[in-house]
Write an enzyme that holds these catalytic residues in place. Structure first.
Site, PDB file in Angstrom:
ATOM      1  N   SER A   1       0.842  -1.197   0.000  1.00  0.00           N
ATOM      2  CA  SER A   1       0.000   0.000   0.000  1.00  0.00           C
ATOM      3  C   SER A   1       0.873   1.241   0.000  1.00  0.00           C
ATOM      4  O   SER A   1       2.084   1.163   0.219  1.00  0.00           O
ATOM      5  CB  SER A   1      -0.940   0.034   1.215  1.00  0.00           C
TER       6      SER A   1
ATOM      7  N   ILE B   1       3.238   4.348  -0.159  1.00  0.00           N
ATOM      8  CA  ILE B   1       4.525   4.616  -0.791  1.00  0.00           C
ATOM      9  C   ILE B   1       5.171   3.327  -1.285  1.00  0.00           C
ATOM     10  O   ILE B   1       5.798   3.301  -2.347  1.00  0.00           O
ATOM     11  CB  ILE B   1       5.466   5.343   0.198  1.00  0.00           C
TER      12      ILE B   1
ATOM     13  N   SER C   1      11.599   9.429   7.993  1.00  0.00           N
ATOM     14  CA  SER C   1      10.540  10.420   8.131  1.00  0.00           C
ATOM     15  C   SER C   1      11.147  11.745   8.540  1.00  0.00           C
ATOM     16  O   SER C   1      12.093  11.785   9.342  1.00  0.00           O
ATOM     17  CB  SER C   1       9.534   9.972   9.198  1.00  0.00           C
TER      18      SER C   1
ATOM     19  N   TYR D   1       7.377   6.739  16.749  1.00  0.00           N
ATOM     20  CA  TYR D   1       7.735   6.679  15.330  1.00  0.00           C
ATOM     21  C   TYR D   1       8.952   7.559  15.053  1.00  0.00           C
ATOM     22  O   TYR D   1       9.926   7.123  14.432  1.00  0.00           O
ATOM     23  CB  TYR D   1       6.537   7.156  14.507  1.00  0.00           C
TER      24      TYR D   1
ATOM     25  N   LYS E   1      12.833   6.452  13.953  1.00  0.00           N
ATOM     26  CA  LYS E   1      13.411   6.969  12.717  1.00  0.00           C
ATOM     27  C   LYS E   1      14.703   7.751  12.998  1.00  0.00           C
ATOM     28  O   LYS E   1      15.619   7.759  12.176  1.00  0.00           O
ATOM     29  CB  LYS E   1      12.401   7.850  11.981  1.00  0.00           C
TER      30      LYS E   1
ATOM     31  N   THR F   1      -1.038   8.916   2.605  1.00  0.00           N
ATOM     32  CA  THR F   1      -1.026   7.453   2.597  1.00  0.00           C
ATOM     33  C   THR F   1      -2.086   6.927   3.555  1.00  0.00           C
ATOM     34  O   THR F   1      -2.554   7.650   4.438  1.00  0.00           O
ATOM     35  CB  THR F   1       0.345   6.906   3.040  1.00  0.00           C
TER      36      THR F   1
END
Length: 321
Positions: free
Chosen positions: A51, A53, A175, A201, A205, A236
């Site tokens: 799904s 990217i 990100s 998150y 990253k 997304t």
């Protein structure tokens, strides 16, 4: 002057990360676009390829003649993406592999299957943002497991396979949110304080990006190019599910999945081969930090690597323990 404008766009965040920044920068890319057939006969594993990217990345790989392997958790989603790619590119060879990248046992099985098939490029795109602290099958914080431990273990196990490729490349989809996070040297597993999914998150990253130079050195003998990049703000399913407020406010500015995939595909296909160990956005190397409070020492970088290496069960010499 172009460099100054580009830097100003990046520092403004909205200007650099939105579809506006992509449109302005892309005007000068025609001569820099990968040539048709630039990925011919190259097998490219794309995690999170079912799904957003990841699916857009796989489609563009097929358009350049490459053979994408869609890695995801849902057979139905993978089959749908595979069918769409083949519809657009009838001669494409597209494989599907099921794996939860946060589960290190599943990653070991995936590595065995990919080694048998042969892989030239890995694009680590799979991502998660749980609303509350969740642990992987091995007991690691889920964002850390999916964005750092699983990808590094998979690459490590595939190093002998990548050595056989004439131009092996490994790309980590990061990100821009990592610019807000400090390196969690004292709390890698996010056990202290109030847990926030977006914060977890960004922390994972940041760890991923901090390790790029170490991973570049570690896999240099295998001839592996290591690159990190961020896609900007992209519309997304993950953003819609995990950050509905941001999606609602920023909707007119969000990039398409295809625009978000651009730099990952460019890094996979461009010639001459880029320098290893760098962090990229919109086809240009970007700084590791923009905020003074996020800076860390090389000692801290090594400390976080030792924690990651231990969590992923890797020994100092490269073999899995």
């Amino acid at each position: 002057m172009i460099g100054l404008v580009d830097n100003a766009l990046d520092r403004s965040v909205i200007g650099g990360y939105s579809r506006l920044g992509f449109g302005l920068r892309a005007r000068g890319w025609d001569a820099d676009d990968p040539a048709v057939g630039s990925l011919a006969n190259r097998t490219v594993a794309v995690t999170g390829g079912t799904s957003g990217i990841g699916a857009a990345t796989a489609g563009r790989i097929a358009a350049l003649g490459g053979h994408p392997i869609l890695i995801g958790r849902s057979q139905d989603k993978a089959d749908a993406v595979r069918a769409e790619i083949i519809h657009r590119h009838p001669s494409a060879t597209v494989r599907v592999e099921l794996c939860d990248i946060s589960d290190l046992d599943q990653v070991r099985g995936l590595a065995t299957r990919l080694a048998a098939a042969g892989v030239d490029i890995i694009i680590h795109n799979a991502g998660v943002m749980p609303p509350q602290r969740t642990e992987s099958a091995q007991g690691h914080e889920l964002s850390l497991a999916a964005h750092v431990l699983g990808p590094i273990l998979l690459t490590e196990l595939l190093e002998p396979t990548l050595t056989d490729s004439p131009d092996a490349r490994v790309i980590f989809m990061s990100s821009g949110g990592m610019y807000t996070a400090e390196l969690p040297v004292d709390d890698l597993e996010y056990r202290a304080g109030d847990y926030r999914g977006a914060r977890a998150y960004a922390r994972s990253k940041r760890v991923q990006t901090a390790l790029l130079p170490i991973l570049a050195d570690r896999w240099q003998a295998a001839g592996v190019l290591v690159a990190g990049m961020h896609p900007g703000w992209v519309d997304t399913p993950g953003v819609a599910d995990s950050l509905p407020g941001f999606k609602k406010v920023a909707a007119p500015l969000l990039r398409s999945a295809d625009q978000g995939a651009d730099t990952a595909v460019w890094l996979a296909a461009t010639r001459p081969r880029p320098n290893t160990g760098l962090f990229w956005h919109d086809r240009e190397p970007r700084p590791e930090h923009y905020l003074p409070r996020t800076r860390f020492s090389e000692h801290d970088r090594r400390l976080i690597w030792e924690q990651v290496r231990t969590a992923a069960a890797l020994d100092a010499n490269g073999a899995e323990r």
